[in-house]
Design an enzyme around this catalytic site. Sequence first.
Site, PDB file in Angstrom:
ATOM      1  N   SER A 183       0.836  -1.196   0.000  1.00 40.09           N
ATOM      2  CA  SER A 183       0.000   0.000   0.000  1.00 40.09           C
ATOM      3  C   SER A 183       0.867   1.241   0.000  1.00 40.09           C
ATOM      4  CB  SER A 183      -0.887   0.010   1.251  1.00 40.09           C
ATOM      5  OG  SER A 183      -1.559   1.244   1.409  1.00 40.09           O
ATOM      6  N   TYR A 243      -2.026  -0.986  10.237  1.00 38.59           N
ATOM      7  CA  TYR A 243      -2.095  -1.236   8.794  1.00 38.59           C
ATOM      8  C   TYR A 243      -0.772  -0.894   8.126  1.00 38.59           C
ATOM      9  CZ  TYR A 243      -3.945  -0.974   4.002  1.00 38.59           C
ATOM     10  OH  TYR A 243      -4.172  -1.148   2.659  1.00 38.59           O
TER      11      TYR A 243
END
Length: 275
Positions: free
Chosen positions: A155, A168
């Site tokens: 990401s 995350y």
Amino acid sequence: MTGLAGKVAFITGVARGQGRSHALRLAEAGVDIIGVDTAESIATVPYPLASKEDLEETVKAVEAVGGRILARSVDVRDLAGLQSVTDEGVARFGRLDIVIANAGISGPAPTLEMSEQVWQDMIDVNLTGVWKTLRAGVPHIEKGGRGGSVVLTSSLAAVRATENTAHYSAAKAGLVGLMRVLAKELAPQGIRVNTVHPTTVATEMVLNDSVFRLFRPELENPDRADFEVAARAMNRMDVPAIEVEDVTEVVMLLVSDGGRYITGSTQLVDAGGSL
């Protein structure tokens, strides 16, 4: 994209979103698909996960373009389950050439206030689940002796910090280290390993109230339009979120002959969000 016909790919998170998009494009290129997803809910995830019907829809879509697919409901936290389905898939299709570790979850929370379970679920799915995917799939590529390609879905959060995403971001950054070590270990066998790093993608994991609040914390009940204002400002190109197909284009390069010398790399698909 050349050199794909007749190959076999193992894809996690295949029921919808990026995973379904990757499966469809690969099937169109003549690749057989071994796909997993899970319909089981995770209490700490603030949006509905993929359903059994979603997985069935992926199967129908792959078959509609002439592809072959073995799809099973398996949680990426279940190593034995992943090994069972990859064994079954290789027995059916005869080989494995590509692993796309795509499954992941999201759920913003303040770093020093999140519960232990929120942290653990994120790490278990987004980092350890990827290692388990590799542990189940990559040995089959090695046994084939033909080389291959491994792609991990990381990401933009791995390279750009955003408040309330420590768990995350830590998991997605961890994938970069995992990728680089594995790329070095597997290079002598002609197996390439890379990460892709999308900015916000228009999927259920992004288009939900928890993400809207993450991007617009000053608003009591932000909606998609409010989210898009902030997301557009984050990206340097004039787009609030990219589409799943935009990520698939990069994945297709990495798994095809066009990417035969790309390994150990972090491929940003971020509309300039890292700039």
